[in-house]
Design an enzyme around this catalytic site. Structure first.
Site, PDB file in Angstrom:
ATOM      1  N   TYR A 194      44.262  36.583  35.268  1.00  0.00           N
ATOM      2  CA  TYR A 194      43.469  36.847  34.057  1.00  0.00           C
ATOM      3  C   TYR A 194      44.282  37.626  33.020  1.00  0.00           C
ATOM      4  O   TYR A 194      44.636  37.132  31.969  1.00  0.00           O
ATOM      5  CB  TYR A 194      42.231  37.675  34.416  1.00  0.00           C
ATOM      6  CG  TYR A 194      41.032  36.872  34.856  1.00  0.00           C
ATOM      7  CD1 TYR A 194      41.161  35.610  35.409  1.00  0.00           C
ATOM      8  CD2 TYR A 194      39.750  37.399  34.725  1.00  0.00           C
ATOM      9  CE1 TYR A 194      40.049  34.890  35.826  1.00  0.00           C
ATOM     10  CE2 TYR A 194      38.631  36.687  35.138  1.00  0.00           C
ATOM     11  CZ  TYR A 194      38.794  35.427  35.687  1.00  0.00           C
ATOM     12  OH  TYR A 194      37.690  34.736  36.079  1.00  0.00           O
ATOM     13  N   SER A 195      44.558  38.927  33.355  1.00  0.00           N
ATOM     14  CA  SER A 195      45.191  39.821  32.378  1.00  0.00           C
ATOM     15  C   SER A 195      46.567  39.319  31.972  1.00  0.00           C
ATOM     16  O   SER A 195      47.250  38.625  32.725  1.00  0.00           O
ATOM     17  CB  SER A 195      45.344  41.217  32.986  1.00  0.00           C
ATOM     18  OG  SER A 195      44.100  41.754  33.271  1.00  0.00           O
ATOM     19  N   SER A 207      47.185  41.046  41.803  1.00  0.00           N
ATOM     20  CA  SER A 207      47.218  41.552  43.177  1.00  0.00           C
ATOM     21  C   SER A 207      47.577  40.413  44.105  1.00  0.00           C
ATOM     22  O   SER A 207      47.009  39.329  43.984  1.00  0.00           O
ATOM     23  CB  SER A 207      45.840  42.085  43.590  1.00  0.00           C
ATOM     24  OG  SER A 207      45.498  43.184  42.818  1.00  0.00           O
ATOM     25  N   GLU A 224      32.079  39.644  40.647  1.00  0.00           N
ATOM     26  CA  GLU A 224      33.026  40.689  40.999  1.00  0.00           C
ATOM     27  C   GLU A 224      32.349  42.051  40.934  1.00  0.00           C
ATOM     28  O   GLU A 224      32.550  42.910  41.772  1.00  0.00           O
ATOM     29  CB  GLU A 224      34.223  40.640  40.050  1.00  0.00           C
ATOM     30  CG  GLU A 224      35.382  41.459  40.543  1.00  0.00           C
ATOM     31  CD  GLU A 224      36.557  41.423  39.565  1.00  0.00           C
ATOM     32  OE1 GLU A 224      37.583  41.999  39.904  1.00  0.00           O
ATOM     33  OE2 GLU A 224      36.428  40.840  38.483  1.00  0.00           O
TER      34      GLU A 224
END
Lengths: 398, 393, 376
Positions: free
Chosen positions: A128-129, A161, A244
């Site tokens: 995402y980021s 991650s 989430e």
């Protein structure tokens, strides 16, 4: 209104209890107890045990391999898991992309991906980021250009991650720069073995390698790996953020932490008595426990609402905020409990290959890294400031 | 760097202490110590005493009646006043409007107003906030229209502290609606006896009458009462706001702490004094540490001749601590925070107190002190000022 | 697991809401508070008529037989209205003691009257030195013939002036802080040797200081076992705390809703205050405190009947801590965000703030319950 468990519930509780007690591998439990990082292979081992019992995905619908449990049963299951030193669920597959695929994916996608998420064979990470898109996720710039039957992806994702050990990633990419930012984003599933993908480690303040910066250079992704429609990725991402937020509550994990913290406080001594008997520390511990109980009942209320067919909206952001705050409260209190022995920092001690006697008590080594990494909790998954913005806008109408 | 007071400072401190002992009547000190309501006469009595000694306006220029003290002496003086349980000086005249008058006023204005302020014959109040203009002070709407030699003032001022005692009010009024809101404001001195002024009490949540609404209906104000230039009032107001925020709070915080310790020594829990209870003792210690840190913050800023942005953080931290001490005191008195006999706060109340005599002011003070984070530029506004002026955000 | 209200409970909620809407405009309340007794006998009669005074009482004694959830529903709405009638003192605590410790005679004679609004009760437990420890009792009861003679002091006894009978804790044996040896007595308000000093409280209620100087009571005045008052108090005060948590949740919700509305309408610097992010986040934190308080209110309501006394006590203390924290934050910030208006007696905000502040003190503040929780 009632909290009472039926006889069936109690029988179910016994069943889960007996099962976990009999099947949780002792070496994994020991690592969890000591707060060591749990190796991928160990997580997969435990996941497979649950999978073989049919309990891999308590929250999934039965037709996709879930359990079909009601809210009470899910609560009981989490309770029992927290009672033992079970490793935490890695969210990316089971809690995030899995629900997304069975909700928005094609049949082919469901068949291709869901079984291996359930049995833990395929490991997922999130893309995402980006370096320039943190809280303002919709400004993301990683481009996917449609060329025949595949997209060509170029760009950089960050804070990924487990990207270095992942088989697949789910990515938000820009497929259009027309209209509002949110309207040009698509959702792609990308095989991490595709040529042109290069994860580079980011070492975090705990000294460990969880995070990565991932570079995409002319990465070919089949159109068949797109979820839903082109340029509708933001909708799916929002759905997923909701999921989430729910899972990020971590009530079970925090209960494990409280239990561990109490056993540490029973060992540590101050002024000739145990730290647990020291009124000031006992007060802080009670404070944290009460905060956790509060969070538990808040999430139970939400769970009951959902079970009654009333989906939770932006209120769920509260669970993320409080869940992560409590996690930080507990890791900080643990550091406080250790006194001087929070300081020794010998990375090797945290692996199960370490054969030397421990420096200080054996529970000490992993605590400082846990505290340090827990600072990330209020930043990731939409920082707690962003969560407050969401509540202000969506719930309070400000 | 030197943290110690010099011998001459200590001698000064002793002199102030001696003066207070010799001049402050015991019953007045007792009223202050117990947190009872003070009358107008109580304030005026003490201000006159200070003036007789030449200490009422120490920060004024010497030529006008000030004293040539160094910053440490100013600081010690303020704190001795508080520790000695003197009635607080009402700031509106001597600390607020006077500096505006001697800085921006005409010679006539100085001669006309300063002597009455100095000997406390004139009581001043402040006319800034309006019902629609709180944090956004510059949006104020009270109008002053020039009519010959007068202004005609219409509008409403609110949160006017002790207006019920006041002879004069200094007001921000709108004289122009052109340009930015700040650019159409003037600074007027208005006689509270002028026809058309109506003062209405506002009772606050602690049950006290401290603040008022002041209504202006066609009030004629001589143009000679205008400070400085028309439409330049905002400049004078900003100058004054800095003074309002720059009061030292260390002394009064110490007094609060002193009172709180006294309560915690007398209250019992489990057969032992409350101050020996680990949880309460930890809270007290925590408070004391914060107070010390505040005191040193204040001391560090002493050398600065003009109060600047530090006034904002001192205000935030100081009022937080005022509120915290009042909250701890309320907690300390436990069930005896409940009884609410409004006469019990008036000196001369002859009934025996309900519960311990220190309990009666605990709840009213806690409720009353919520105002400190709101008035004189709310603490949110102070943070805005800091982020802009200090952090460059 | 279920957190929804039954149809009857929803009806009860609607009816209390209607009562609060009709009778508890801020101005009406202000008038009630200013009267001699500090509340309305008409309201009390209406509560009797609507069955609320009999709500938690058992059916065999003329009650409705409601449970903790019914009480919660009612108390939350009372909290929203800042209701001043002595419901807590008389029905929840007084009725609680009669049900838990009363003899068959007590129950038959008193419970029907209580439910009908013909009897009011109060509970005197605090003493000057006791702080929040219910077992710190110096008031003495000495055996005299068949009965007892009571001597001592009770402080801040809510609604004592209008009660017909006052339940008083006194020591029949043991040292001044022993749990054993406390006995509860039902004392007539107009009996010889009992003197009262009545006064208003900061949150608009009424309370009294009691002096017991040779008050003679018969053996039939004893509630529960002689010397066994501690357990009885713990049980009933636990129920009272659950109820006060609900009241507190009602108060907090009103403040949260009002403040939210105020931020949207109050314009400063040309925009509504709600456009400032720092105030938005403050508002979100207030909202979260309300939701957390509500969660713990449900928790304690559902666990107050738990068989395990430790589990029950932990639930009570945990809820009281959360309510204390939340009430403090929501109360203080509501005043702050209303600015000067929040400080005025005219606006309802300050009245809710005062009630929340005093609720923290009732039956032990946050510090007290945090310690109790840690010790359990």
């Amino acid at each position: 209104m009632d909290l009472a468990f039926s006889n069936d519930d109690l029988a179910f509780r016994d069943e889960v209890h007996t099962f976990v007690k009999a099947h949780l591998p002792a070496d994994i439990a020991e690592s969890v107890r000591r707060g060591r990082p749990i190796a991928k292979a160990d997580i997969q081992r435990w996941q497979l045990i649950l999978y073989n019992r049919g309990w891999a995905a308590p929250g999934w619908p039965v037709e996709f391999g879930g359990t079909g449990w009601n809210a009470t049963q899910r609560y009981i299951f989490d309770e029992v898991m927290a009672e033992f030193d079970t490793p935490e669920t890695i969210p990316f597959g089971l809690l995030m992309v899995g629900p997304l695929i069975y909700t928005f994916g094609t049949d082919a996608q469901k068949e291709r991906f869901l079984p291996k998420i359930l049995n833990g064979k395929e490991w997922w990470c999130q893309g995402y980021s980006e370096p320039g898109s943190g809280s303002d996720l919709a400004s993301l710039q990683t481009k996917a250009v449609l060329t025949g039957d595949h997209y060509l992806v170029n760009g950089t994702k960050t804070w990924n991650s487990s990207a270095h050990i992942a088989d697949w990633t789910f990515c938000l990419v820009r497929t259009s720069s027309e209209g509002k930012q949110q309207e040009g984003i698509s959702f792609l599933l990308i095989d991490m073995n595709t040529p042109g993908i290069e994860p580079k480690p980011i070492i975090s303040i705990d000294g460990a390698h969880h995070l990565n910066m991932t570079y995409y250079t002319d990465v070919k992704v089949p159109v068949a790996n797109r979820i839903g429609e082109e340029n509708k990725g933001w909708t799916y991402a929002k759905f997923l953020l909701g999921h989430e937020r729910n899972s990020i509550t971590e009530v079970g994990l925090s209960k494990q932490r409280v239990r561990r913290l109490k056993s540490i406080a029973e060992e540590e001594r101050t002024g000739g008595k145990t730290l647990l008997d020291e009124p000031d520390f006992a007060g802080k511990l009670a404070d944290a426990e009460i905060a956790l109980t509060t969070l538990e009942y808040l999430s139970l209320r939400f769970l009951a609402e959902e079970a009654a067919g009333r989906p939770i909206g932006a209120e769920a952001s509260m669970l993320k905020i409080r869940g992560t705050e409590i996690r930080q409260q507990l890791t900080e209190l643990t550091i406080e409990a250790l006194g001087y022995y929070a300081a020794p920092f010998e990375m090797e001690q945290m692996s199960d290959r370490w054969n030397e006697p421990s420096i200080g008590p054996d529970y000490a080594a992993a605590q400082m890294p846990q505290y340090l990494f827990s600072r990330a909790a209020t930043i990731y998954g939409g920082s707690n400031e962003i969560q407050r913005n969401i509540i202000a806008k969506m719930v309070l109408g400000l | 760097m030197d943290m110690h007071y010099r011998p001459e400072d200590l001698a000064f401190q002793a002199e102030v202490r001696q003066f207070i002992q010799a001049n402050l009547p015991a019953d007045l000190a007792d009223k202050v110590r117990r947190g009872l309501h003070l009358d107008k006469e109580d304030f005026v009595f003490w201000q006159k005493k200070l003036n007789e000694q030449g200490w009422f306006a120490p920060h004024w220029p010497v030529a006008l009646g000030g004293v040539e003290w160094n910053p440490t002496q100013h600081y010690l003086f303020q704190n001795e006043q508080v520790e000695g349980c003197c009635p607080p000086v009402i700031p509106f005249g001597v600390r607020m409007v006077a500096p505006v008058i001697f800085t921006y006023g005409s010679e006539e204005q100085k001669q006309r107003f300063l002597p009455d302020i100095l000997d406390s014959t004139a009581w001043w109040c402040q006319g800034y906030s309006e019902p629609g203009s709180g944090s956004d002070l510059a949006s104020l709407q009270t109008k002053a229209v020039r009519d010959g030699d007068d202004y005609i003032v219409n509008g409403t001022k609110t949160w006017t502290t002790l207006a019920q005692y006041a002879d004069w009010i200094f007001c921000l009024v709108r004289t122009s609606t052109e340009g930015k809101p700040q650019e159409g404001i003037s600074f007027l001195l208005i006689d509270m006896n002028s026809p058309g002024i109506d003062v209405t009490p506002i009772i606050t949540i602690d049950g006290s009458h401290e603040v008022n609404s002041v209504f202006f209906t066609d009030v004629r104000v001589p143009a000679e009462n205008l400070i400085g230039q028309e439409n330049q009032g905002w400049t004078y107001a900003k100058f004054l706001l800095l003074f309002e925020r720059s009061n030292s709070l260390t002394g009064s915080l110490k007094q609060q702490l002193h009172r709180l310790r006294g309560v915690a020594r007398q209250e019992l829990t489990g057969g032992a004094p409350l101050c020996a209870d680990p949880a309460f003792a930890a809270r007290l210690a925590d408070y004391e540490v914060q107070l010390r840190s505040y005191e040193f913050l204040e001391l560090r800023t002493l050398g600065n001749s003009r109060p600047g942005a530090e006034a904002s953080y001192l205000k935030i931290i100081g009022t937080d601590l005022q509120q915290l001490a009042s909250e701890l005191t309320l907690q300390a008195v436990a069930y005896y925070g409940n009884p609410h006999i409004s006469d019990a706060l008036v000196h001369g109340y002859n009934e025996p107190s309900v519960g311990p005599d220190y309990a009666a002011p605990a709840a009213p003070q806690y409720f009353n002190y919520r105002k400190t984070a709101i008035y004189a530029g709310s603490n949110e506004i102070q943070r805005n000022i800091l982020s802009k002026a200090v952090l460059g955000m | 697991m279920d957190f929804s209200l039954s149809e009857e409970q929803q009806l009860l909620k609607d009816s209390v809401q209607r009562f609060v809407r009709e009778e508890y405009e801020l101005e009406s309340r202000r008038k009630l508070v200013a009267t001699d007794i500090g509340y309305s006998e008409d309201n009390w009669a209406k509560m009797a008529e609507l069955g609320w005074l009999a709500l938690p009482l058992p059916e065999e004694y003329g009650g409705i037989g409601g449970g903790a959830v019914d009480t919660m529903v009612l108390m939350e709405e009372f909290g929203r209205g800042l209701v001043v009638e002595p419901y807590m003192s008389s029905v929840i605590i007084g009725g609680g003691f009669l049900m838990a410790g009363g003899s068959e005679k007590h129950k038959t004679e008193l419970l029907p009257k209580l439910g009908a609004g013909e009897l009011k009760l109060a509970f005197g437990y605090a003493e000057r030195q006791s702080r929040f420890d219910l077992n710190d009792v110096e008031c003495k009861a000495e055996k005299s013939g068949d009965g007892y003679i009571l001597n001592g002091h009770k402080g801040v006894v809510f609604h004592a002036a209008t009660a017909d009978k006052i339940i008083v804790s006194a020591r029949t044996s043991g040292g001044s802080r022993d749990a054993d040896g406390i006995t509860l007595f039902l004392v007539d308000n107009n009996c010889n040797g009992l003197s009262r000093r009545d006064y208003p409280t900061v949150d608009g209620l009424r309370a009294s200081e009691l002096e017991l100087d040779g008050v003679a009571v018969g053996a039939d005045a004893v509630l529960g076992a002689v010397g066994g008052g501690a357990a009885l108090m713990e049980e009933v005060v636990g129920q009272a705390i659950a109820a006060i948590c609900a009241e507190s949740v009602g108060c907090m919700d009103v403040l949260q809703e009002t403040t939210n509305e105020y931020l949207k309408t109050r314009v400063q610097f040309g925009v509504p205050l709600s456009k400032f992010q720092v105030l938005q986040h403050r508002m979100v934190d207030m909202f979260m405190e309300c939701e957390q308080a509500r969660s713990m209110c449900y928790m304690v309501t559902l666990k107050i009947g738990d068989e395990d006394p430790v589990e029950r006590a932990k639930a009570v203390s945990a809820a009281k801590v959360q309510i204390g924290n939340s009430g403090r934050y929501v109360g203080q910030q509501s005043v702050q965000l209303h600015g000067g208006m929040g400080m005025t007696d005219e606006l309802h905000v300050g009245h809710y703030f005062k009630r929340l502040t005093m609720i923290d003190t009732m039956f032990g503040n946050k510090d007290h319950h945090l310690k109790r929780y840690a010790d359990l």
